[in-house]
Motif scaffolding. Structure first.
Motif, PDB file in Angstrom:
ATOM      1  N   ARG A  96       0.813  -1.205   0.000  1.00  0.00           N
ATOM      2  CA  ARG A  96       0.000   0.000   0.000  1.00  0.00           C
ATOM      3  C   ARG A  96       0.857   1.271   0.000  1.00  0.00           C
ATOM      4  NH1 ARG A  96       0.128  -1.871   5.120  1.00  0.00           N
ATOM      5  NH2 ARG A  96       0.617  -0.429   6.818  1.00  0.00           N
ATOM      6  N   LEU A  97       2.117   1.173   0.385  1.00  0.00           N
ATOM      7  CA  LEU A  97       2.973   2.355   0.353  1.00  0.00           C
ATOM      8  C   LEU A  97       3.320   2.754  -1.068  1.00  0.00           C
ATOM      9  CD1 LEU A  97       5.360   1.791   3.387  1.00  0.00           C
ATOM     10  CD2 LEU A  97       3.326   3.246   3.220  1.00  0.00           C
ATOM     11  N   GLY A  98       2.928   1.906  -1.994  1.00  0.00           N
ATOM     12  CA  GLY A  98       3.015   2.355  -3.370  1.00  0.00           C
ATOM     13  C   GLY A  98       3.827   1.475  -4.276  1.00  0.00           C
ATOM     14  N   PRO A  99       3.297   1.254  -5.456  1.00  0.00           N
ATOM     15  CA  PRO A  99       4.027   0.456  -6.445  1.00  0.00           C
ATOM     16  C   PRO A  99       5.310   1.137  -6.894  1.00  0.00           C
ATOM     17  CG  PRO A  99       2.036   1.415  -7.379  1.00  0.00           C
ATOM     18  CD  PRO A  99       1.972   1.643  -5.909  1.00  0.00           C
TER      19      PRO A  99
END
Lengths: 115, 116
Positions: A96-99
Protein backbone atom coordinates in the motif's frame (compact mmCIF):
# COMPACT_ATOMS: atom_id res chain seq x y z
CA UNK A 1 9.88 -16.47 -1.70
CA UNK A 2 6.52 -17.30 -3.25
CA UNK A 3 5.29 -14.89 -5.87
CA UNK A 4 1.67 -14.29 -6.74
CA UNK A 5 -0.34 -17.51 -6.86
CA UNK A 6 -3.57 -17.80 -8.84
CA UNK A 7 -6.04 -20.65 -9.02
CA UNK A 8 -7.32 -22.35 -11.01
CA UNK A 9 -5.04 -22.08 -14.05
CA UNK A 10 -7.79 -22.95 -16.52
CA UNK A 11 -11.56 -22.93 -16.27
CA UNK A 12 -14.44 -23.63 -18.64
CA UNK A 13 -17.89 -22.30 -17.78
CA UNK A 14 -21.26 -22.06 -19.50
CA UNK A 15 -23.01 -18.80 -20.30
CA UNK A 16 -25.07 -17.57 -17.37
CA UNK A 17 -23.02 -19.36 -14.76
CA UNK A 18 -20.98 -17.76 -11.99
CA UNK A 19 -17.23 -18.13 -11.44
CA UNK A 20 -14.78 -17.40 -8.62
CA UNK A 21 -11.08 -16.89 -9.22
CA UNK A 22 -8.53 -16.79 -6.41
CA UNK A 23 -5.27 -14.95 -5.80
CA UNK A 24 -2.63 -15.09 -3.07
CA UNK A 25 -0.32 -12.05 -3.13
CA UNK A 26 3.43 -12.09 -2.86
CA UNK A 27 4.76 -12.26 0.67
CA UNK A 28 4.91 -8.76 2.16
CA UNK A 29 2.33 -7.33 -0.23
CA UNK A 30 -1.07 -6.20 1.03
CA UNK A 31 -2.71 -4.76 -2.08
CA UNK A 32 -4.25 -6.81 -4.86
CA UNK A 33 -5.37 -5.69 -8.32
CA UNK A 34 -7.23 -7.68 -10.95
CA UNK A 35 -6.85 -7.31 -14.70
CA UNK A 36 -8.71 -8.82 -17.65
CA UNK A 37 -6.64 -9.63 -20.74
CA UNK A 38 -8.66 -10.52 -23.81
CA UNK A 39 -6.91 -12.47 -26.56
CA UNK A 40 -4.46 -10.24 -28.44
CA UNK A 41 -5.02 -7.27 -26.13
CA UNK A 42 -3.27 -5.62 -23.24
CA UNK A 43 -4.57 -6.13 -19.70
CA UNK A 44 -7.48 -3.95 -18.60
CA UNK A 45 -7.81 -2.88 -14.95
CA UNK A 46 -10.86 -4.31 -13.18
CA UNK A 47 -10.42 -3.22 -9.56
CA UNK A 48 -8.03 -3.02 -6.64
CA UNK A 49 -8.35 -4.04 -2.99
CA UNK A 50 -6.47 -3.18 0.13
CA UNK A 51 -7.52 -3.22 3.77
CA UNK A 52 -10.34 -5.51 2.61
CA UNK A 53 -12.05 -2.72 0.66
CA UNK A 54 -12.37 -1.96 -3.04
CA UNK A 55 -10.31 1.20 -3.56
CA UNK A 56 -10.50 1.79 -7.28
CA UNK A 57 -12.54 0.32 -10.08
CA UNK A 58 -12.16 0.25 -13.83
CA UNK A 59 -14.90 0.31 -16.45
CA UNK A 60 -16.44 -3.07 -15.69
CA UNK A 61 -20.09 -3.87 -14.92
CA UNK A 62 -21.37 -4.82 -11.49
CA UNK A 63 -21.32 -8.47 -12.56
CA UNK A 64 -17.66 -8.27 -11.62
CA UNK A 65 -17.15 -8.19 -7.86
CA UNK A 66 -14.36 -9.02 -5.49
CA UNK A 67 -13.29 -9.60 -1.98
CA UNK A 68 -10.12 -9.38 0.05
CA UNK A 69 -9.52 -11.46 3.14
CA UNK A 70 -7.59 -10.57 6.31
CA UNK A 71 -4.59 -12.55 5.02
CA UNK A 72 -4.58 -10.24 1.95
CA UNK A 73 -5.67 -12.97 -0.47
CA UNK A 74 -8.41 -12.02 -2.88
CA UNK A 75 -11.24 -13.41 -4.97
CA UNK A 76 -12.73 -12.20 -8.22
CA UNK A 77 -16.35 -13.18 -8.84
CA UNK A 78 -18.13 -12.87 -12.16
CA UNK A 79 -21.89 -13.46 -12.34
CA UNK A 80 -24.09 -14.19 -15.34
CA UNK A 81 -21.15 -15.07 -17.55
CA UNK A 82 -21.13 -13.87 -21.14
CA UNK A 83 -19.11 -15.22 -24.04
CA UNK A 84 -17.21 -11.92 -23.99
CA UNK A 85 -15.92 -12.64 -20.50
CA UNK A 86 -13.59 -15.26 -21.98
CA UNK A 87 -10.11 -13.96 -21.19
CA UNK A 88 -6.98 -14.36 -19.12
CA UNK A 89 -7.53 -12.89 -15.65
CA UNK A 90 -4.37 -11.61 -14.04
CA UNK A 91 -3.81 -10.79 -10.40
CA UNK A 92 -1.11 -8.30 -9.40
CA UNK A 93 0.05 -7.47 -5.90
CA UNK A 94 1.99 -4.64 -4.32
CA UNK A 95 2.32 -2.85 -0.99
CA UNK A 96 0.00 0.00 0.00
CA UNK A 97 2.97 2.36 0.35
CA UNK A 98 3.02 2.36 -3.37
CA UNK A 99 4.03 0.46 -6.45
CA UNK A 100 6.66 3.12 -6.96
CA UNK A 101 8.59 1.59 -4.10
CA UNK A 102 7.43 -2.00 -4.24
CA UNK A 103 6.48 -2.54 -7.86
CA UNK A 104 3.72 -4.80 -9.09
CA UNK A 105 4.16 -8.58 -9.14
CA UNK A 106 1.87 -10.52 -11.44
CA UNK A 107 0.61 -14.06 -11.28
CA UNK A 108 0.40 -16.39 -14.27
CA UNK A 109 -3.33 -15.84 -14.55
CA UNK A 110 -6.48 -17.89 -14.87
CA UNK A 111 -7.64 -18.67 -18.41
CA UNK A 112 -11.45 -18.50 -18.39
CA UNK A 113 -13.37 -19.87 -21.35
CA UNK A 114 -17.12 -19.28 -21.52
CA UNK A 115 -19.04 -21.56 -23.87
CA UNK B 1 -7.79 10.10 -20.15
CA UNK B 2 -4.46 8.36 -20.29
CA UNK B 3 -3.71 6.18 -23.32
CA UNK B 4 -0.79 4.01 -24.39
CA UNK B 5 -0.15 3.16 -28.02
CA UNK B 6 2.11 0.45 -29.41
CA UNK B 7 2.09 0.69 -33.18
CA UNK B 8 4.07 -2.48 -33.93
CA UNK B 9 1.91 -5.58 -33.50
CA UNK B 10 4.77 -7.92 -34.42
CA UNK B 11 8.53 -7.69 -34.81
CA UNK B 12 11.30 -10.11 -35.63
CA UNK B 13 15.04 -9.94 -34.90
CA UNK B 14 17.99 -12.23 -35.41
CA UNK B 15 19.77 -13.61 -32.40
CA UNK B 16 22.54 -11.27 -31.13
CA UNK B 17 21.08 -8.30 -33.04
CA UNK B 18 19.49 -5.18 -31.58
CA UNK B 19 15.78 -4.34 -31.78
CA UNK B 20 13.74 -1.33 -30.71
CA UNK B 21 10.09 -1.48 -29.70
CA UNK B 22 8.04 1.72 -29.88
CA UNK B 23 5.55 3.16 -27.42
CA UNK B 24 3.78 6.50 -27.22
CA UNK B 25 1.45 7.72 -24.52
CA UNK B 26 -0.89 10.58 -23.88
CA UNK B 27 -1.36 12.25 -20.52
CA UNK B 28 -1.76 15.64 -18.91
CA UNK B 29 -0.16 14.42 -15.70
CA UNK B 30 3.30 15.61 -14.72
CA UNK B 31 4.17 12.91 -12.19
CA UNK B 32 4.03 9.46 -13.75
CA UNK B 33 5.90 6.23 -14.34
CA UNK B 34 6.44 4.14 -17.43
CA UNK B 35 7.11 0.44 -17.63
CA UNK B 36 7.93 -2.28 -20.08
CA UNK B 37 6.57 -5.71 -19.22
CA UNK B 38 7.39 -9.01 -20.90
CA UNK B 39 4.78 -11.76 -21.16
CA UNK B 40 6.23 -15.10 -22.32
CA UNK B 41 4.06 -18.12 -23.13
CA UNK B 42 3.97 -18.89 -19.40
CA UNK B 43 1.61 -15.87 -19.24
CA UNK B 44 3.23 -14.26 -16.22
CA UNK B 45 3.82 -10.54 -16.70
CA UNK B 46 7.46 -9.81 -15.88
CA UNK B 47 8.81 -6.30 -15.31
CA UNK B 48 11.63 -5.53 -17.73
CA UNK B 49 12.40 -1.90 -16.96
CA UNK B 50 10.81 1.19 -15.43
CA UNK B 51 11.27 4.93 -15.87
CA UNK B 52 10.19 7.77 -13.59
CA UNK B 53 9.06 10.77 -15.58
CA UNK B 54 10.93 13.30 -13.45
CA UNK B 55 14.23 11.58 -14.19
CA UNK B 56 15.85 12.76 -17.40
CA UNK B 57 18.36 9.94 -17.50
CA UNK B 58 17.20 6.93 -19.50
CA UNK B 59 16.83 3.73 -17.49
CA UNK B 60 19.07 0.75 -18.25
CA UNK B 61 18.88 -2.86 -17.07
CA UNK B 62 21.63 -5.01 -18.53
CA UNK B 63 20.73 -5.59 -22.22
CA UNK B 64 17.55 -3.50 -21.93
CA UNK B 65 17.46 0.27 -22.18
CA UNK B 66 14.86 2.91 -22.91
CA UNK B 67 14.75 6.09 -24.91
CA UNK B 68 12.46 8.37 -22.93
CA UNK B 69 11.41 11.53 -24.77
CA UNK B 70 9.08 13.34 -22.38
CA UNK B 71 8.14 16.21 -24.67
CA UNK B 72 7.28 13.80 -27.47
CA UNK B 73 5.59 11.40 -25.01
CA UNK B 74 7.62 8.55 -26.39
CA UNK B 75 9.09 5.60 -24.48
CA UNK B 76 10.87 3.05 -26.67
CA UNK B 77 12.61 -0.13 -25.51
CA UNK B 78 15.92 -1.23 -26.98
CA UNK B 79 17.03 -4.83 -26.57
CA UNK B 80 20.69 -5.42 -27.34
CA UNK B 81 22.31 -8.79 -28.07
CA UNK B 82 18.87 -10.40 -28.48
CA UNK B 83 18.51 -13.90 -27.09
CA UNK B 84 16.04 -16.67 -27.92
CA UNK B 85 14.60 -16.28 -24.42
CA UNK B 86 13.59 -12.72 -25.27
CA UNK B 87 10.84 -14.10 -27.49
CA UNK B 88 7.63 -12.87 -25.86
CA UNK B 89 4.85 -10.31 -25.93
CA UNK B 90 6.07 -6.92 -24.74
CA UNK B 91 3.70 -4.40 -23.18
CA UNK B 92 4.31 -0.75 -22.51
CA UNK B 93 2.45 0.50 -19.43
CA UNK B 94 1.77 3.84 -17.75
CA UNK B 95 0.97 4.75 -14.16
CA UNK B 96 0.50 8.17 -12.64
CA UNK B 97 0.73 9.38 -9.07
CA UNK B 98 2.39 7.51 -6.23
CA UNK B 99 -0.33 6.06 -4.06
CA UNK B 100 -1.38 2.48 -3.60
CA UNK B 101 -4.46 2.83 -5.74
CA UNK B 102 -2.65 3.57 -8.94
CA UNK B 103 -3.57 1.31 -11.80
CA UNK B 104 -1.45 0.32 -14.75
CA UNK B 105 -2.65 1.31 -18.21
CA UNK B 106 -1.31 -1.02 -20.86
CA UNK B 107 -0.79 -0.78 -24.58
CA UNK B 108 -1.90 -3.54 -26.93
CA UNK B 109 1.52 -5.15 -27.02
CA UNK B 110 4.24 -6.09 -29.51
CA UNK B 111 4.96 -9.72 -30.22
CA UNK B 112 8.75 -10.11 -30.54
CA UNK B 113 10.21 -13.18 -32.19
CA UNK B 114 13.95 -13.78 -31.89
CA UNK B 115 15.16 -15.95 -34.74
CA UNK B 116 18.18 -18.29 -34.39
Amino acid sequence: DAGVTQSPTHLIKTRGQQVTLRCSPKSGHDTVSWYQQALGQGPQFIFQYYEEEERQRGNFPDRFSGHQFPNYSSELNVNALLLGDSALYLCASTHRLGPRLYGYTFGSGTRLTVV
Amino acid sequence: AQTVTQSQPEMSVQEAETVTLSCTYDTSESNYYLFWYKQPPSRQMILVIRQEAYKQQNATENRFSVNFQKAAKSFSLKISDSQLGDTAMYFCAFMYGGGATNKLIFGTGTLLAVQP
